[in-house]
Design a protein around this motif. Structure first.
Motif, short mmCIF file in Angstrom:
data_model
loop_
_atom_site.label_atom_id
_atom_site.label_comp_id
_atom_site.label_asym_id
_atom_site.label_seq_id
_atom_site.Cartn_x
_atom_site.Cartn_y
_atom_site.Cartn_z
N SER A 36 0.87 -1.17 0.00
CA SER A 36 0.00 0.00 0.00
C SER A 36 0.92 1.22 0.00
CB SER A 36 -0.90 0.01 1.23
OG SER A 36 -0.18 0.43 2.36
N THR A 38 0.91 3.80 1.82
CA THR A 38 1.30 4.16 3.18
C THR A 38 2.53 3.36 3.63
OG1 THR A 38 -1.01 4.60 3.69
CG2 THR A 38 0.48 4.36 5.55
N MET A 119 -6.77 6.11 -4.73
CA MET A 119 -7.95 6.12 -3.87
C MET A 119 -7.54 6.20 -2.40
SD MET A 119 -10.64 6.17 -5.61
CE MET A 119 -11.84 5.75 -4.33
N GLU A 120 -6.49 5.47 -2.08
CA GLU A 120 -6.02 5.43 -0.70
C GLU A 120 -5.62 6.83 -0.23
OE1 GLU A 120 -2.66 2.82 -0.24
OE2 GLU A 120 -2.02 3.82 1.61
N GLY A 123 -8.28 9.42 0.24
CA GLY A 123 -9.01 9.27 1.48
C GLY A 123 -8.60 10.26 2.56
N TYR A 124 -7.36 10.68 2.55
CA TYR A 124 -6.93 11.59 3.61
C TYR A 124 -6.29 12.87 3.10
CZ TYR A 124 -2.48 9.07 2.97
OH TYR A 124 -1.36 8.48 2.44
N GLU A 133 -11.22 14.25 -8.62
CA GLU A 133 -12.55 14.73 -8.97
C GLU A 133 -12.53 15.57 -10.25
OE1 GLU A 133 -13.89 16.69 -5.44
OE2 GLU A 133 -14.18 14.78 -4.39
N GLN A 175 -15.95 2.77 -10.27
CA GLN A 175 -15.81 1.93 -9.09
C GLN A 175 -15.88 0.44 -9.47
OE1 GLN A 175 -14.93 2.83 -6.26
NE2 GLN A 175 -15.48 1.18 -4.84
N VAL A 176 -16.82 0.12 -10.33
CA VAL A 176 -16.96 -1.27 -10.75
C VAL A 176 -15.67 -1.76 -11.41
CG1 VAL A 176 -18.15 -2.81 -12.37
CG2 VAL A 176 -19.46 -1.20 -10.98
N ARG A 179 -12.80 -2.00 -8.74
CA ARG A 179 -12.96 -3.16 -7.86
C ARG A 179 -12.70 -4.46 -8.61
NH1 ARG A 179 -15.70 -2.95 -3.04
NH2 ARG A 179 -15.14 -5.15 -3.04
N HIS A 180 -13.22 -4.52 -9.81
CA HIS A 180 -13.00 -5.74 -10.60
C HIS A 180 -11.50 -5.98 -10.80
CE1 HIS A 180 -13.12 -8.72 -13.72
NE2 HIS A 180 -12.48 -7.92 -14.53
N ASP A 183 -9.82 -7.00 -7.46
CA ASP A 183 -10.23 -8.27 -6.85
C ASP A 183 -9.87 -9.51 -7.64
OD1 ASP A 183 -11.29 -6.66 -4.97
OD2 ASP A 183 -13.37 -7.29 -5.19
#
Lengths: 213, 213
Positions: A36, A38, A119-120, A123-124, A133, A175-176, A179-180, A183
């Motif tokens: 990741s 981080t 994305m990670e 988040g912050y 965006e 998103q789909v 994620r696909h 995963d």
DNA sequence: GCTGCGCTGGACAGAGTGTCCAACACTTCG
DNA sequence: CGAAGTGTTGGACACTCTGTCCAGCGCAGC
């Protein structure tokens, strides 16, 4: 009179550009190996890129700048994929859309981990979130334009709201796909099935929505 | 013989449970005020909850456990919303779906920041990511079941793949709702419009997809 | 060969996490 | 009451990582 400051040689600038590119490549490589963002320390990134930590901070303002640069390059590539709105052309619209989604999936696949890292950090970190965006905004505007056009031509429901429907397509679709890709292992056939299922959902649900009379 | 260990009084257990609940509440309050989870230090959380940092670590394994607990409570609430699959009932299916989505949006709105924090931590923590995925899994299975049923009854396209279509709906839909809630101020009318646009996209695109004959 | 630029290594301050422990307070029971 | 165990606390600690700073080294260009 001659300038007292010695001009920076072009070779130096090239070397620096190469080092920056190498650094970004190292980050993507480490992310692809499952780390990741981080977990990645500046020390590790710099040493793998053949730089000292000090030099890293000379080239990049901070760790976040890495992600901003990756965001820009990933997004520009994705946007290109959907450049020519195809359904107006000869090919069947649904098929064209599915193929376009498949190209986006393959594009994400070529850089595994990169989108997840974006994305990670989004988040912050506000700046990364805004960059993300802004990239999506372009897509939404394009899709909303197409939808309005379809409506004018009477090919989809007049009840549909182009702007909101476009947000549903872009936010949800991205998103789909993300994620696909995260995963599942690389499998072109499965990628194609998912791309076409997503395309069908968008096609019948929005681009060619047939409300009962 | 009498037990040598003194039994823990019920009052103590209650006090502890109350302190834990208070702590989770403090976290949600701070998140609602706009802080990112990363910015929240244990010191700040504990002191606001009236605990010392030491006690915090007595009650929670680590900071991540806070998010795991919030994930569970947010998810269970969301799942309840869609408990009774309504379109089989008397109400118009599309309307029912839109209302269900609206309830979910309102549920997320009641806890602003919480979902964003979950996504944030899921970005770098495997356990949170898995908890989130497990929650979505339940939704996907439920939706896939409904879709298969619709197919058997001949109400949607036989070409549709229930499992993949369900992933498109759940992953995409959740993202649309989350982004909408994060990006806009509380506005029930706008929430309703977005909910019904999302519902229409799913309804005509998947639940009642009419492929041309 | 001199000079200055680019890069390096190392020190540094700051923030935060999670662990540990001695000590204090409170409760319960004999 | 007082002993003993339980719950809580503050503080110290080790550790990791970030981002800044600077003295100095080596190499390229003049």
């Amino acid at each position: 009179m001659a300038s007292t400051t010695r001009r920076t040689s072009a070779a130096t600038a090239d070397r620096r550009a190469a080092a920056e590119a190498r650094t970004l490549g190292v980050v993507e490589k480490l992310l692809a190996e499952g780390a990741s963002f981080t977990e990645l320390s500046v020390e590790r990134i710099a040493s793998q890129a053949g730089l000292s930590r000090s030099t890293f901070y000379l080239y990049f303002r901070d760790k976040t700048e890495l992600i901003l640069r990756l965001t820009a390059s990933l997004k520009s590539g994705t946007f290109e994929v959907g450049r020519d709105w195809g359904p107006d052309g000869p090919a069947d619209g649904l098929t064209w859309l599915g193929d376009a989604y498949l190209r986006i999936i393959r594009h994400y696949r070529s850089r595994p981990g990169t989108y997840a890292a974006i994305m990670e950090v989004a988040g912050y970190d506000r700046t990364v979130r805004e960059a993300l965006e802004a990239g999506q905004r372009r897509f939404i505007d394009r899709v909303a334009g197409h939808l309005a056009e379809e409506q004018r031509a009477g090919r989809t429901s007049p009840a549909l709201d182009p702007e909101r429907a476009a947000r549903v397509i872009v936010w949800g679709g991205e998103q789909v796909i993300a994620r696909h890709v995260m995963d599942t292992e690389d499998d072109p056939a499965e990628d194609a099935r998912v791309a076409h299922e997503l395309a069908a959902a968008h096609w019948y649900g929005t681009y060619r929505r047939l409300s009962p009379a």
